[in-house]
Design a protein around this motif. Sequence first.
Motif, short mmCIF file in Angstrom:
data_model
loop_
_atom_site.label_atom_id
_atom_site.label_comp_id
_atom_site.label_asym_id
_atom_site.label_seq_id
_atom_site.Cartn_x
_atom_site.Cartn_y
_atom_site.Cartn_z
N VAL A 43 39.92 41.40 41.42
CA VAL A 43 38.83 41.63 42.36
C VAL A 43 38.00 42.77 41.80
O VAL A 43 38.53 43.84 41.48
CB VAL A 43 39.35 41.99 43.76
CG1 VAL A 43 38.20 42.33 44.70
CG2 VAL A 43 40.18 40.83 44.32
N ALA A 44 36.69 42.54 41.67
CA ALA A 44 35.76 43.55 41.17
C ALA A 44 34.96 44.09 42.35
O ALA A 44 34.25 43.33 43.03
CB ALA A 44 34.84 42.94 40.12
N ASP A 45 35.07 45.40 42.61
CA ASP A 45 34.36 46.03 43.71
C ASP A 45 32.89 46.17 43.36
O ASP A 45 32.51 46.25 42.19
CB ASP A 45 34.97 47.42 43.97
CG ASP A 45 34.45 48.05 45.24
OD1 ASP A 45 33.84 47.34 46.06
OD2 ASP A 45 34.66 49.27 45.41
N GLY A 46 32.06 46.20 44.37
CA GLY A 46 30.63 46.40 44.18
C GLY A 46 29.88 45.74 45.32
O GLY A 46 30.45 45.24 46.27
N GLU A 47 28.58 45.75 45.22
CA GLU A 47 27.70 45.11 46.20
C GLU A 47 26.88 44.06 45.48
O GLU A 47 25.87 44.40 44.87
CB GLU A 47 26.80 46.15 46.87
CG GLU A 47 27.53 47.08 47.80
CD GLU A 47 28.15 46.36 49.00
OE1 GLU A 47 27.59 45.35 49.47
OE2 GLU A 47 29.21 46.81 49.46
N PRO A 48 27.27 42.84 45.47
CA PRO A 48 28.46 42.28 46.14
C PRO A 48 29.72 42.47 45.30
O PRO A 48 29.64 42.80 44.12
CB PRO A 48 28.11 40.80 46.26
CG PRO A 48 27.30 40.52 45.04
CD PRO A 48 26.49 41.79 44.81
N GLY A 49 30.84 42.19 45.92
CA GLY A 49 32.11 42.17 45.21
C GLY A 49 32.35 40.78 44.65
O GLY A 49 31.73 39.80 45.09
N PHE A 50 33.25 40.68 43.70
CA PHE A 50 33.55 39.40 43.06
C PHE A 50 35.06 39.21 42.91
O PHE A 50 35.79 40.18 42.78
CB PHE A 50 32.91 39.31 41.67
CG PHE A 50 31.42 39.23 41.70
CD1 PHE A 50 30.78 38.00 41.78
CD2 PHE A 50 30.66 40.39 41.66
CE1 PHE A 50 29.41 37.93 41.81
CE2 PHE A 50 29.28 40.32 41.70
CZ PHE A 50 28.66 39.10 41.77
N VAL A 51 35.48 37.96 42.91
CA VAL A 51 36.82 37.58 42.49
C VAL A 51 36.63 36.80 41.20
O VAL A 51 35.80 35.89 41.13
CB VAL A 51 37.53 36.69 43.54
CG1 VAL A 51 38.90 36.26 43.03
CG2 VAL A 51 37.66 37.42 44.86
N VAL A 52 37.38 37.17 40.17
CA VAL A 52 37.33 36.49 38.88
C VAL A 52 38.71 35.91 38.65
O VAL A 52 39.72 36.61 38.76
CB VAL A 52 36.96 37.46 37.74
CG1 VAL A 52 36.92 36.73 36.41
CG2 VAL A 52 35.62 38.14 38.02
N GLY A 53 38.77 34.61 38.36
CA GLY A 53 40.05 33.96 38.15
C GLY A 53 40.02 32.98 37.01
O GLY A 53 38.96 32.46 36.66
N LEU A 54 41.18 32.74 36.43
CA LEU A 54 41.33 31.72 35.39
C LEU A 54 41.86 30.47 36.05
O LEU A 54 42.95 30.46 36.61
CB LEU A 54 42.27 32.21 34.29
CG LEU A 54 41.84 33.47 33.56
CD1 LEU A 54 42.84 33.83 32.47
CD2 LEU A 54 40.44 33.32 32.98
N ILE A 55 41.06 29.41 36.00
CA ILE A 55 41.35 28.16 36.70
C ILE A 55 41.49 27.03 35.69
O ILE A 55 40.67 26.89 34.77
CB ILE A 55 40.21 27.83 37.70
CG1 ILE A 55 39.97 28.97 38.67
CG2 ILE A 55 40.46 26.52 38.41
CD1 ILE A 55 41.14 29.26 39.58
#
Length: 172
Positions: free
Chosen positions: A51-63
């Motif tokens: 999870v990357a904090d910020g405005e906006p925040g992001f979820v980064v995943g390996l799918i």
Amino acid sequence: MTIHGDHPFLPPESERSPVRRLRGRLPSPVGLWTTAYGGKRAGLTVSSMLVADGEPGFVVGLIDPDSDLWEMLQQARTAVVALLGQPHQQLADAFGYVAPAPGGPFRMIDWTDTDWGPAPLGVTTWAGCTLVDPHPPEVGWALQVHLEIAHVELAPDDVPPIVHRRGRYTVL
């Protein structure tokens, strides 16, 4: 019938990828990514995520690019990312396709339909997200999927999370 002390399909240690073995030594969160489109649902247990904090925040995943989740996520463009706790280990295994789930893993517990997809009842921490790019880059065996966080649910009685390390679950 023989009962094995080790995983029966695990290759000998000398044949395992050293990169995968390195990754396996890192404790990883156990997330359940779910989505819905056209009256159907898809989900996948994802432990390669951050999870990357910020405005906006992001979820980064390996799918996995061949997963039902990815196929449906490209159409739906929204997903729920739920962080699983100790009571949800069987759910994690079912959505990870390493344990049986008669009738499918969505029948194991109850769900709430949200604007982002199905959220598992009893899971106290989850985020509603939107897909950033329907054509993400390939990273190793997977796609590096970025989700923008639109909504976060954090219950005050948070269940201790489970982490995945060296093929096993541990509670923090």
